[in-house]
Design a protein around this motif. Structure first.
Motif, PDB file in Angstrom:
ATOM      1  N   ASP A  39      13.228 -11.199 -67.322  1.00 47.14           N
ATOM      2  CA  ASP A  39      12.098 -10.125 -67.816  1.00 47.14           C
ATOM      3  C   ASP A  39      10.742 -10.412 -67.085  1.00 47.14           C
ATOM      4  N   TRP A  40      10.171  -9.176 -66.863  1.00 51.92           N
ATOM      5  CA  TRP A  40       8.687  -9.394 -66.415  1.00 51.92           C
ATOM      6  C   TRP A  40       8.010 -10.115 -67.543  1.00 51.92           C
ATOM      7  N   MET A  41       7.017 -10.964 -66.929  1.00 50.45           N
ATOM      8  CA  MET A  41       6.094 -11.702 -67.665  1.00 50.45           C
ATOM      9  C   MET A  41       4.918 -11.790 -66.853  1.00 50.45           C
ATOM     10  N   PRO A  42       3.559 -11.792 -67.569  1.00 51.77           N
ATOM     11  CA  PRO A  42       2.559 -12.173 -66.787  1.00 51.77           C
ATOM     12  C   PRO A  42       2.571 -13.775 -66.530  1.00 51.77           C
ATOM     13  N   GLU A  43       2.072 -13.821 -65.185  1.00 51.14           N
ATOM     14  CA  GLU A  43       2.156 -15.210 -64.627  1.00 51.14           C
ATOM     15  C   GLU A  43       1.618 -16.300 -65.411  1.00 51.14           C
ATOM     16  N   ALA A  44       0.600 -15.831 -66.320  1.00 50.15           N
ATOM     17  CA  ALA A  44      -0.116 -16.869 -67.125  1.00 50.15           C
ATOM     18  C   ALA A  44       0.862 -17.320 -68.499  1.00 50.15           C
ATOM     19  N   TYR A  45       1.579 -16.320 -68.665  1.00 55.63           N
ATOM     20  CA  TYR A  45       2.554 -16.649 -69.976  1.00 55.63           C
ATOM     21  C   TYR A  45       3.830 -17.492 -69.151  1.00 55.63           C
ATOM     22  N   ARG A  46       4.084 -17.446 -67.902  1.00 57.74           N
ATOM     23  CA  ARG A  46       5.433 -17.954 -67.301  1.00 57.74           C
ATOM     24  C   ARG A  46       4.844 -19.640 -67.275  1.00 57.74           C
ATOM     25  N   GLN A  47       3.420 -19.628 -66.603  1.00 53.96           N
ATOM     26  CA  GLN A  47       2.938 -20.972 -66.651  1.00 53.96           C
ATOM     27  C   GLN A  47       2.668 -21.579 -67.952  1.00 53.96           C
ATOM     28  N   GLY A  48       2.373 -21.104 -68.685  1.00 57.93           N
ATOM     29  CA  GLY A  48       2.019 -21.652 -70.197  1.00 57.93           C
ATOM     30  C   GLY A  48       3.491 -22.031 -70.810  1.00 57.93           C
ATOM     31  N   MET A  49       4.277 -21.248 -70.676  1.00 57.81           N
ATOM     32  CA  MET A  49       5.666 -21.593 -71.078  1.00 57.81           C
ATOM     33  C   MET A  49       6.063 -22.653 -70.633  1.00 57.81           C
ATOM     34  N   LEU A  50       6.125 -22.711 -69.436  1.00 51.80           N
ATOM     35  CA  LEU A  50       6.601 -24.076 -68.329  1.00 51.80           C
ATOM     36  C   LEU A  50       5.887 -25.163 -68.896  1.00 51.80           C
ATOM     37  N   ARG A  51       4.525 -25.199 -69.193  1.00 48.64           N
ATOM     38  CA  ARG A  51       3.789 -26.249 -69.377  1.00 48.64           C
ATOM     39  C   ARG A  51       4.212 -26.650 -70.643  1.00 48.64           C
ATOM     40  N   MET A  52       4.450 -25.833 -71.711  1.00 51.75           N
ATOM     41  CA  MET A  52       4.467 -26.273 -72.972  1.00 51.75           C
ATOM     42  C   MET A  52       6.183 -26.744 -72.914  1.00 51.75           C
ATOM     43  N   ALA A  53       7.073 -26.296 -72.229  1.00 50.85           N
ATOM     44  CA  ALA A  53       8.662 -26.652 -72.478  1.00 50.85           C
ATOM     45  C   ALA A  53       8.682 -28.144 -71.521  1.00 50.85           C
ATOM     46  N   GLU A  54       7.820 -28.098 -70.476  1.00 52.82           N
ATOM     47  CA  GLU A  54       7.813 -29.391 -69.885  1.00 52.82           C
ATOM     48  C   GLU A  54       7.201 -30.648 -70.656  1.00 52.82           C
ATOM     49  N   HIS A  55       6.136 -30.218 -71.204  1.00 55.61           N
ATOM     50  CA  HIS A  55       5.400 -31.361 -72.281  1.00 55.61           C
ATOM     51  C   HIS A  55       6.298 -31.866 -73.282  1.00 55.61           C
ATOM     52  N   HIS A  56       7.335 -30.805 -73.812  1.00 55.85           N
ATOM     53  CA  HIS A  56       7.970 -31.078 -75.014  1.00 55.85           C
ATOM     54  C   HIS A  56       9.190 -31.882 -74.225  1.00 55.85           C
ATOM     55  N   ALA A  57       9.823 -31.495 -73.207  1.00 53.29           N
ATOM     56  CA  ALA A  57      10.990 -32.329 -72.712  1.00 53.29           C
ATOM     57  C   ALA A  57      10.363 -33.727 -72.317  1.00 53.29           C
ATOM     58  N   ASN A  58       9.236 -33.968 -71.727  1.00 55.14           N
ATOM     59  CA  ASN A  58       8.481 -35.344 -71.475  1.00 55.14           C
ATOM     60  C   ASN A  58       8.784 -36.057 -72.712  1.00 55.14           C
ATOM     61  N   SER A  59       8.181 -35.437 -73.742  1.00 57.16           N
ATOM     62  CA  SER A  59       7.822 -36.009 -75.165  1.00 57.16           C
ATOM     63  C   SER A  59       9.334 -36.572 -75.716  1.00 57.16           C
ATOM     64  N   GLU A  60      10.321 -35.850 -75.415  1.00 53.81           N
ATOM     65  CA  GLU A  60      11.637 -36.260 -75.836  1.00 53.81           C
ATOM     66  C   GLU A  60      12.158 -37.461 -75.114  1.00 53.81           C
ATOM     67  N   ILE A  61      11.811 -37.526 -73.840  1.00 55.41           N
ATOM     68  CA  ILE A  61      12.326 -38.625 -72.861  1.00 55.41           C
ATOM     69  C   ILE A  61      11.244 -39.767 -73.261  1.00 55.41           C
ATOM     70  N   ILE A  62      10.183 -39.694 -73.257  1.00 54.00           N
ATOM     71  CA  ILE A  62       9.307 -40.860 -73.658  1.00 54.00           C
ATOM     72  C   ILE A  62       9.481 -41.285 -75.096  1.00 54.00           C
TER      73      ILE A  62
END
Ligand SMILES: [Fe+2]
Ligand SMILES: [Fe+2]
Lengths: 340, 233
Positions: A39-62
């Motif tokens: 879907d169309w999404m603002p770039e700030a949304y895509r980046q924010g979601m990426l930062r959030m999901a990546e941070h969450h993934a990192n937290s699971e691994i650490i």
């Protein structure tokens, strides 16, 4: 374990975005329609979601590391199996969340490399030590308990793949929490040594759990993009209050004392006094609590916590040790050997 | 009683290999393989429990409550892997095929309960050997570096292979069946093991004469429980 408390920075307004598309996007979110990767999404949304999901993934691994260190010492076959399965689940959560992040435009290799290079962060609570078996019980009870509270709200978010992942993860987190509760109950019904071990671990983890939900909310948080776009659903302070309302009475019922503790730079408690604020306010129904040390929180986030270096070094070591296996795997997809 | 001794030997191998491999959880080289290897470590721990139950008594007391000399695992399973995935994989491959040989025989024994347990375990064991065969092939054929690392791992482990068969009933026959299972896989990946036959001496782990590395692992494994050996944990 571990929700992604507070990786979402306030984002700049959507400069340069098509106002009509932006309005439609916000309309869909307001109507409760999930946003999907195509879907169309603002770039700030895509980046924010990426930062959030990546941070969450990192937290699971650490987050797999502090408990992983205790698998070899788990005191019964049942506990050894449950702890191994639990840590394995966290790795699985990391894997699922990296997949969500990949769809938002960053490769898994890049994410794992940025993590071990210290370029991206993971949840602060894993920078604290777990020196006894009691800490393992506390992590599964308090930290997984806090993670469930946070992740249940995140499952009401707007980004489809993240929401579906939260729903899957939360079922497993519920098992972790149950197992933690059972461990704490067993230890608190045990010998003097076991009870003391549990109280000492509780002293180490109570303030860390309060910090789990992130710092106090800034005024107007609900109108910031993170909440307006339903990346973040509930404010840090209201989640924290909900956590205290649930866990303060439970801890007291188990015979634990809720203390305000001073800690040294290794995360070990140097002095305790009972938290007199920790009583139920009959008017509001809320339990009081002493605010954790926010200077410590920001010190640890900046990399100067008791175990930041230890956790990251172990993850980096494992990443480097595994490099040849990943390269060998890149030669082709797995096949079975020719039949004998 | 050779059958009971063999069951105890395999149960202790399973316990210690589950112990060694579960320690990798969260630290494996690829997330998917970390998860798969951890699942197999959990299978090994469960298999130990199933076999301890057959032997009688409280499985936790058997797993955690004995003196080091009373364990019957061989020295191969606790040899430190120094965080080397090649050693860990090569070891799991050799031990998994050994377990298969014994479980096949247990499934043919006169004891109905053991037959039943072994049949159940064999299903999970087959998943392990299939998975490990594929990985030995993949790593052995995964380029020069990977092949060299795998060959080095087999060279390091080969001297300990005889210990798998120490005290084991019908060792010669079982050794032949084990080789018939591992050799084709190794050959397909151009890997060699330098093993001539089952150990005839009885001087290793299966006789309770454990190497230092087992003593250290056993001490770590029982560390928490021994704080309060009689308490519930
Ligand atoms: Fe998790
Ligand atoms: Fe969890």
């Amino acid at each position: 374990m571990s929700g992604a408390a507070n990786p979402v920075q306030p984002m700049c307004p959507c400069e340069g975005e098509d106002p009509e598309k932006l309005a439609q996007f916000e309309q869909r979110i307001a109507e409760g329609v999930h946003i999907e990767p195509g879907d169309w999404m603002p770039e700030a949304y895509r980046q924010g979601m990426l930062r959030m999901a990546e941070h969450h993934a990192n937290s699971e691994i650490i987050g797999a590391l502090p408990e992983g260190e205790w698998i070899t010492r788990a005191p019964s076959l049942r506990r050894k199996l449950a702890l191994t399965a639990k840590v394995q689940d966290e790795v699985g959560h990391g894997q699922m969340l990296y997949r969500v992040s990949q769809e938002l435009g960053k490769s898994r290799d890049d994410m794992l490399r940025d993590l071990v290079m210290g370029k991206t962060k993971y949840h602060n609570c894993f920078n604290y030590p777990a020196p006894t078996w009691g800490d393992i019980a506390m992590i599964q009870w308090l930290i997984d308990g806090a993670a469930i509270m946070n992740q249940k709200t995140l499952a009401d978010g707007a980004y489809g793949p993240y929401v579906r992942t939260m729903n899957r993860i939360n079922m497993e987190e519920a098992f972790h929490f149950k197992s933690g509760e059972d461990m704490v109950l067993t230890l608190m019904s045990g010998t003097k040594l076991q009870k003391q071990m549990t109280q000492d671990a509780f002293d180490r983890w109570w303030a860390v759990s309060l910090m789990f939900f992130g710092p106090h909310d800034k005024p107007g948080a609900e109108t910031m993009p993170a909440m307006r776009w339903r990346m973040k659903i509930e404010k840090n302070d209201s989640l924290r209050q909900r956590f205290v309302n649930r866990f303060a009475p439970a801890a007291k019922d188990l015979g634990l004392i809720i203390n305000v503790c001073a800690k040294d730079e290794h995360g070990y408690v140097t002095s305790v006094r009972e938290d007199e604020q920790c009583v139920r306010d009959e008017a509001t129904g809320n339990w009081g609590f002493t605010d954790p040390d926010w200077d410590e929180f920001f010190r640890v986030i900046r990399g100067n916590g008791p175990c930041n270096a230890h956790r990251l070094n172990l993850r980096r070591f494992s990443h480097e040790q595994g490099d040849w296996v990943r390269r060998a795997g890149a030669h082709g997809t797995i096949t079975t050997p020719p039949a004998a | 009683m050779p059958l009971r001794d063999d069951v105890m030997a395999l149960a202790d191998d399973k316990l210690m290999s589950g112990h060694m491999q579960s320690d990798w959880t969260g630290l494996g080289p690829i997330l998917e393989e970390d998860i798969a290897a951890s699942a197999m470590a959990q299978d090994d721990l469960s298999h130990a429990q199933v076999l301890y139950e057959w032997l009688g008594g409280d499985p936790d007391a058997t797993a955690f409550g004995r003196q080091a000399q009373a364990y019957r695992c061989c020295d191969l399973v606790t040899l430190p892997d120094e965080f080397d995935w090649a050693i860990a994989t090569a070891r799991r491959f050799m031990c998994a095929h050994f377990a298969t040989v014994l479980l096949q025989d247990f499934a043919q024994s006169d004891d109905a309960d053991l037959v039943d347990r072994a049949a159940r375990l064999l299903k999970e064991q087959a998943i392990q050997t299939t998975h490990l065969n594929a990985w030995i092939f993949r790593l052995g054929t995964g380029g020069t570096d990977a092949h060299a690392r795998m060959q080095h791992a087999f060279d390091t482990l080969s001297p300990y292979v005889g210990g798998l068969f120490e005290t084991i009933d019908q060792a010669a026959d079982r050794f032949d069946r084990w080789r018939a299972a591992v050799d084709p896989v190794l050959q397909s990946a151009a890997l060699k093991i330098d093993v001539t036959g089952p150990e005839s001496t009885t001087c290793g782990g299966r006789s309770g004469q454990h190497a230092e590395h087992f003593i250290l692992q056993q001490a770590e494994m029982t560390q928490v429980r021994s704080l309060e050996p009689d308490a519930a944990w």
